[in-house]
Design an enzyme around this catalytic site. Structure first.
Site, PDB file in Angstrom:
ATOM      1  N   ALA A 102       0.784  -1.236   0.000  1.00 40.53           N
ATOM      2  CA  ALA A 102       0.000   0.000   0.000  1.00 40.53           C
ATOM      3  C   ALA A 102       0.817   1.287   0.000  1.00 40.53           C
ATOM      4  O   ALA A 102       0.327   2.324  -0.458  1.00 40.53           O
ATOM      5  CB  ALA A 102      -0.911   0.006   1.220  1.00 40.53           C
ATOM      6  N   ALA A 103       2.027   1.248   0.525  1.00 43.15           N
ATOM      7  CA  ALA A 103       2.763   2.504   0.733  1.00 43.15           C
ATOM      8  C   ALA A 103       3.343   3.044  -0.577  1.00 43.15           C
ATOM      9  O   ALA A 103       3.758   2.249  -1.423  1.00 43.15           O
ATOM     10  CB  ALA A 103       3.885   2.253   1.734  1.00 43.15           C
ATOM     11  N   PRO A 104       3.362   4.382  -0.768  1.00 41.24           N
ATOM     12  CA  PRO A 104       3.020   5.451   0.180  1.00 41.24           C
ATOM     13  C   PRO A 104       1.541   5.816   0.259  1.00 41.24           C
ATOM     14  O   PRO A 104       1.197   6.769   0.945  1.00 41.24           O
ATOM     15  CB  PRO A 104       3.842   6.636  -0.352  1.00 41.24           C
ATOM     16  CG  PRO A 104       3.923   6.402  -1.818  1.00 41.24           C
ATOM     17  CD  PRO A 104       3.967   4.910  -2.006  1.00 41.24           C
ATOM     18  N   GLY A 113      -1.198   6.237  -2.278  1.00 43.37           N
ATOM     19  CA  GLY A 113      -2.075   6.903  -3.249  1.00 43.37           C
ATOM     20  C   GLY A 113      -3.330   6.086  -3.508  1.00 43.37           C
ATOM     21  O   GLY A 113      -4.439   6.633  -3.600  1.00 43.37           O
ATOM     22  N   ASP A 115       1.583  -3.185   4.157  1.00 42.84           N
ATOM     23  CA  ASP A 115       2.871  -3.015   3.471  1.00 42.84           C
ATOM     24  C   ASP A 115       3.967  -3.497   4.404  1.00 42.84           C
ATOM     25  O   ASP A 115       3.846  -3.425   5.627  1.00 42.84           O
ATOM     26  CB  ASP A 115       3.102  -1.542   3.095  1.00 42.84           C
ATOM     27  CG  ASP A 115       4.169  -1.385   2.025  1.00 42.84           C
ATOM     28  OD1 ASP A 115       3.823  -1.160   0.854  1.00 42.84           O
ATOM     29  OD2 ASP A 115       5.370  -1.488   2.359  1.00 42.84           O
ATOM     30  N   ASP A 144       4.693  -8.527   6.299  1.00 43.86           N
ATOM     31  CA  ASP A 144       5.097  -9.170   5.053  1.00 43.86           C
ATOM     32  C   ASP A 144       3.916 -10.000   4.556  1.00 43.86           C
ATOM     33  O   ASP A 144       3.422 -10.884   5.278  1.00 43.86           O
ATOM     34  CB  ASP A 144       6.323 -10.064   5.330  1.00 43.86           C
ATOM     35  CG  ASP A 144       6.896 -10.653   4.057  1.00 43.86           C
ATOM     36  OD1 ASP A 144       6.143 -10.808   3.076  1.00 43.86           O
ATOM     37  OD2 ASP A 144       8.094 -10.964   4.055  1.00 43.86           O
ATOM     38  N   CYS A 188       3.813  -0.864 -11.872  1.00 43.60           N
ATOM     39  CA  CYS A 188       4.225   0.324 -12.643  1.00 43.60           C
ATOM     40  C   CYS A 188       5.451  -0.055 -13.481  1.00 43.60           C
ATOM     41  O   CYS A 188       6.469   0.622 -13.444  1.00 43.60           O
ATOM     42  CB  CYS A 188       4.517   1.506 -11.728  1.00 43.60           C
ATOM     43  SG  CYS A 188       5.730   1.184 -10.440  1.00 43.60           S
TER      44      CYS A 188
HETATM   45  C1  LIG Z   1       4.668  -0.182  -6.052  1.00 41.20           C
HETATM   46  S1  LIG Z   1       4.921   0.113  -4.374  1.00 41.20           S
HETATM   47  C2  LIG Z   1       3.270   0.433  -3.836  1.00 41.20           C
HETATM   48  C3  LIG Z   1       2.709   1.798  -4.183  1.00 41.20           C
HETATM   49  C4  LIG Z   1       1.370   2.058  -3.521  1.00 41.20           C
HETATM   50  N1  LIG Z   1       0.402   1.034  -3.797  1.00 41.20           N
HETATM   51  C5  LIG Z   1       0.761   3.395  -3.909  1.00 41.20           C
HETATM   52  O1  LIG Z   1      -0.076   3.453  -4.780  1.00 41.20           O
HETATM   53  O2  LIG Z   1       1.143   4.400  -3.310  1.00 41.20           O
HETATM   54  C6  LIG Z   1       5.225  -1.519  -3.781  1.00 41.20           C
HETATM   55  C7  LIG Z   1       5.200  -1.664  -2.284  1.00 41.20           C
HETATM   56  O3  LIG Z   1       5.317  -3.059  -2.001  1.00 41.20           O
HETATM   57  C8  LIG Z   1       5.858  -3.196  -0.708  1.00 41.20           C
HETATM   58  N2  LIG Z   1       6.261  -4.602  -0.533  1.00 41.20           N
HETATM   59  C9  LIG Z   1       7.262  -5.258  -1.166  1.00 41.20           C
HETATM   60  N3  LIG Z   1       7.309  -6.550  -0.776  1.00 41.20           N
HETATM   61  C10 LIG Z   1       6.299  -6.716   0.118  1.00 41.20           C
HETATM   62  C11 LIG Z   1       5.835  -7.843   0.898  1.00 41.20           C
HETATM   63  N4  LIG Z   1       6.428  -9.029   0.807  1.00 41.20           N
HETATM   64  N5  LIG Z   1       4.806  -7.640   1.730  1.00 41.20           N
HETATM   65  C12 LIG Z   1       4.209  -6.426   1.824  1.00 41.20           C
HETATM   66  N6  LIG Z   1       4.603  -5.352   1.133  1.00 41.20           N
HETATM   67  C13 LIG Z   1       5.625  -5.488   0.284  1.00 41.20           C
HETATM   68  C14 LIG Z   1       6.972  -2.158  -0.711  1.00 41.20           C
HETATM   69  O4  LIG Z   1       7.325  -1.779   0.595  1.00 41.20           O
HETATM   70  C15 LIG Z   1       6.332  -1.013  -1.504  1.00 41.20           C
HETATM   71  O5  LIG Z   1       5.813  -0.033  -0.654  1.00 41.20           O
END
Ligand SMILES: C[S@@+](CC[C@H](N)C(=O)[O-])C[C@H]1O[C@@H](n2cnc3c(N)ncnc32)[C@H](O)[C@@H]1O
Length: 463
Positions: free
Chosen positions: A276-278, A280, A296, A322, A391
């Site tokens: 979810a992070a950051p 949007g 996240d 995780d 993305c």
């Molecule tokens: C593409 S970014 C997400 C952007 C977000 N959805 C937004 O729209 O602002 C991918 C995210 O996946 C998280 N991530 C990566 N591996 C993960 C895991 N095993 N479990 C949970 N989160 C994970 C990362 O910390 C990162 O914030």
């Protein structure tokens, strides 16, 4: 005129003794900004550190954090030009030198790139760029033997710029071969060139508004693009814009806003925003009336989710975990999985991506995506909808994931995306019904506004 990359045998000279001279040099106008720019460039291209991290206000490069605001803007502009034009700058150095500068003197190349970017792409007089580059080389242990070469190469570039730059093939040079080949294989050579051309320019500022896109576009002097985003062609602080403090909108690329919209009406539904992070997309789900659980792995990035939600007056349950271990207490009506990916769709906003990512990363990440998709799809109610998105412009992180998933998971079906769900932009829907945006795509149906981040999204229903 420099003809060789070989250093002079003479010693480094009094300036290179360093410590005693440094405070003086540091005070020279513009010097610190150039030095910090070369340092950060080195960290990005040699150590593969993300640019955003280097420029972070709290945890970024210490020299950058100490700079005044106008010097910070200059560093950002120099680095943007160095990274967007990195292939051209390397080619120019090849043309201006008889032999390559040895790898271990990478600092010399960084100093040269910083100066060349100012001379060629920023409105900075050659004299200032050359003199500050020579100053920098003079106080750097690894670069000092090459300070004459730095001076000579840059002066020659100034004299011969028309001749040496005339026939540069910017689109090919500024795109690493593996990326160009990947896009050419997926979309054809012509589109790969159009994507590369789109990367030469910074992206516009896109906002997602809680309601009334047309009204906000008028108030902020922008236009409505994509599926209802507001686009502004302006630079500067976003927090000074009308509507920021009251939480009327948030910054989000028009393409990045499309996947969450594919979940349709969410009023009163239980929705999960996974990865979810950051935040949007968390904000989009909450603004659409869902009861949102946002998960996240990164605690620090989740802080931004909470801050954004509180500015926007929206609510979500935010969980740091995780996804390979976490389990929900009960199933969801809707799931958005924005899986970790190579981010090659965001190069317009993150020009470091081509230089810090490798083909290998796509392979590693696509395995993670496959594991996450299969795991979280099981958390959907029968009849519930999941949107998977990345993305990335790499098929291995998009189309290939979904075709493999549908082939081995008979309990799910694809629900094709319809043009009216994405502002009528038919070009962003594939024959299978996936969403596939590219930086060279039009953002409006009349074709008057171009440019979207490269996103993939597919909508799946649990039978
Ligand atoms: C593409 S970014 C997400 C952007 C977000 N959805 C937004 O729209 O602002 C991918 C995210 O996946 C998280 N991530 C990566 N591996 C993960 C895991 N095993 N479990 C949970 N989160 C994970 C990362 O910390 C990162 O914030």
């Amino acid at each position: 005129m420099p003809s060789k990359a070989r250093p002079k045998k003479t010693g480094p000279g009094p300036q290179a003794e360093g410590a005693a001279e440094r405070p003086q040099m540091k005070d020279k106008p513009g010097f610190s900004a150039r030095k910090v720019a070369a340092d950060i460039l080195g960290n990005v291209v040699h150590k593969r550190r993300p640019l955003d991290g280097e420029l972070d206000a709290n945890s970024g490069h210490s020299g950058f954090r100490e700079l005044a605001a106008n010097d910070k803007s200059l560093v950002r502009a120099i680095l943007g030009a160095c990274l967007r034009h990195r292939g051209e700058l390397n080619e120019l150095l090849d043309r201006l030198l008889d032999r390559r500068i040895p790898e271990k003197t990478g600092r010399v190349t960084d100093i040269l790139h910083v100066a060349m970017a100012q001379m060629l792409y920023l409105d900075i007089p050659d004299r200032a760029a050359v003199s500050l580059a020579v100053d920098h080389a003079s106080i750097d242990r690894r670069a000092v033997p090459y300070k004459g070469l730095v001076n000579g190469v840059l002066r020659r570039l100034g004299r011969e710029r028309e001749d040496v730059t005339g026939d540069l093939d910017a689109n090919r040079l500024n795109t690493p071969e593996w990326l160009f080949d990947s896009w050419a294989a997926a979309y054809g050579e012509e589109t790969a060139l159009a994507i590369a051309a789109a990367h030469q320019n910074e992206a516009a500022l896109d906002l997602t508004v809680k309601e009334d896109p047309a009204g906000w576009a008028e108030r902020l002097g922008g236009i409505v693009v994509g599926a209802g985003s507001v686009r502004l062609h302006r630079k500067g602080a976003v927090d000074a814009l009308e509507g920021f403090a009251e939480g009327a909108w948030w910054v989000q690329d028009a393409a990045a806003s499309m996947p969450a919209r594919l979940l349709g009406s969410l009023e009163g539904k239980r929705a999960a925003d996974l990865c979810a992070a950051p935040g949007g997309k968390t904000a989009q789900l909450a603004a659409a009336g869902a009861r949102v659980t946002a998960v996240d792995i990164s605690k620090s990035r989740l802080k931004r989710v909470s801050e954004n939600l509180s500015r926007l007056g929206l609510e979500a349950e935010v969980i740091a975990s995780d996804l390979r271990e976490w389990e929900p207490a009960s199933p969801f009506d809707a799931i958005l999985l924005d899986a970790p990916c190579s981010a090659t769709g965001t190069i317009r906003r993150h020009p470091d991506v081509p230089w810090i990512k490798q083909a290998y990363d796509v392979g590693v990440l696509s395995e993670v995506q496959s594991v996450l998709l299969r795991r979280v799809a099981g958390w959907l109610q029968p009849g519930g909808t999941l949107v998977y998105c990345t993305c990335s412009m790499e098929r291995a992180e998009g189309e290939d994931q979904i075709s493999a998933f549908l082939a081995d998971q008979p309990g799910f079906e694809l629900v094709p995306v319809q043009p009216e769900e994405v502002g009528g932009l038919e070009a962003v829907i594939t024959p299978e019904g996936y969403l596939r945006t590219l930086p060279c795509h039009s953002a409006t149906t009349d074709g008057g506004e171009t440019g979207l981040d490269g996103f993939f999204a597919a909508r799946i229903r649990r039978l």
